[in-house]
Scaffold this active site. Structure first.
Site, PDB file in Angstrom:
ATOM      1  N   ARG A   2       0.789  -1.329   0.154  1.00  0.00           N
ATOM      2  CA  ARG A   2       0.570   0.037   0.044  1.00  0.00           C
ATOM      3  C   ARG A   2       0.655   1.374   0.083  1.00  0.00           C
ATOM      4  O   ARG A   2       0.496   1.969  -0.147  1.00  0.00           O
ATOM      5  CB  ARG A   2      -0.909   0.283   1.331  1.00  0.00           C
ATOM      6  CG  ARG A   2      -1.900  -0.884   1.341  1.00  0.00           C
ATOM      7  CD  ARG A   2      -3.167  -0.975   1.852  1.00  0.00           C
ATOM      8  NE  ARG A   2      -2.768  -1.156   2.857  1.00  0.00           N
ATOM      9  CZ  ARG A   2      -3.245  -0.867   4.686  1.00  0.00           C
ATOM     10  NH1 ARG A   2      -4.534  -0.985   4.361  1.00  0.00           N
ATOM     11  NH2 ARG A   2      -2.760  -1.080   5.885  1.00  0.00           N
ATOM     12  N   GLU A   5       3.588  -7.181  13.562  1.00  0.00           N
ATOM     13  CA  GLU A   5       2.920  -6.987  14.735  1.00  0.00           C
ATOM     14  C   GLU A   5       2.102  -8.828  15.107  1.00  0.00           C
ATOM     15  O   GLU A   5       1.825  -9.135  15.971  1.00  0.00           O
ATOM     16  CB  GLU A   5       1.531  -6.582  14.947  1.00  0.00           C
ATOM     17  CG  GLU A   5       0.490  -6.291  13.418  1.00  0.00           C
ATOM     18  CD  GLU A   5       1.469  -5.585  12.866  1.00  0.00           C
ATOM     19  OE1 GLU A   5       0.156  -4.925  12.015  1.00  0.00           O
ATOM     20  OE2 GLU A   5       1.776  -5.015  12.854  1.00  0.00           O
TER      21      GLU A   5
END
Length: 172
Positions: free
Chosen positions: A60, A97
């Site tokens: 992105r 994460e």
């Protein structure tokens, strides 16, 4: 909150449990679909610094960095996942994460001393951004700053980037 912040936040959709259970994914596709919002974000990123190159982090980050580079009169450099670039690369491993990964940049992507802005969509734990900073520096360029559309402050990614300026269009 600024007008740009409101414009951005109104066009980001939360998707729970994506890409795995427990992760709240920030979907920017509604923002990208709005030409006014997308142009405002692109203009803001393009006008932040005078740079020679703008790096976009896969995937992105490409969407935000490429038009910002064009508007800024700078070159665009993709930082990609391992194995996606066709020429000789530098690579850097990192944790995020929900796992770990390796990113790469072409060895010849920068001329030593070039001023570089790194752009990504989200700053979360800072692993990807830290790896991108290291790649650009190892390639001989100077990282002017890291700019992100959105910073997830509760994940404290900024703490891994104390040696580089971090600019976030919105912080949540």
């Amino acid at each position: 909150m600024t007008e740009l912040s409101n414009l951005i936040l109104d066009r980001i959709r939360d998707v729970p449990d994506y890409p795995k259970p427990g992760v709240l994914f920030k979907d920017i596709t509604p923002l990208l679909a709005d030409p006014v919002a997308f142009a405002a974000v692109t203009d803001e990123l393009a006008g932040m610094y005078e740079v020679d190159k703008i790096v976009g982090i896969e995937a992105r980050g490409f969407i935000l960095a490429a038009p910002a580079a064009l508007r800024a009169g700078a070159g665009f450099v993709p930082v990609r996942k391992k194995g996606k670039l066709p020429s000789e690369t530098l690579e850097e491993s990192y944790d995020l994460e929900y796992g770990s990964a390796v990113i790469e940049v072409h060895r010849d992507a920068f001329v030593p001393g070039e001023r570089v802005l790194i752009v990504d969509d989200v700053l979360a734990t800072g692993g990807t951004a830290r790896a991108a900073v290291e790649l650009v520096r190892r390639a001989g360029a100077d990282v002017v700053a890291l700019a992100v559309l959105m910073e997830l402050a509760f994940l404290k990614g900024r703490e891994r980037l104390t040696d580089v300026e971090v600019r976030s269009l919105v912080v949540v």
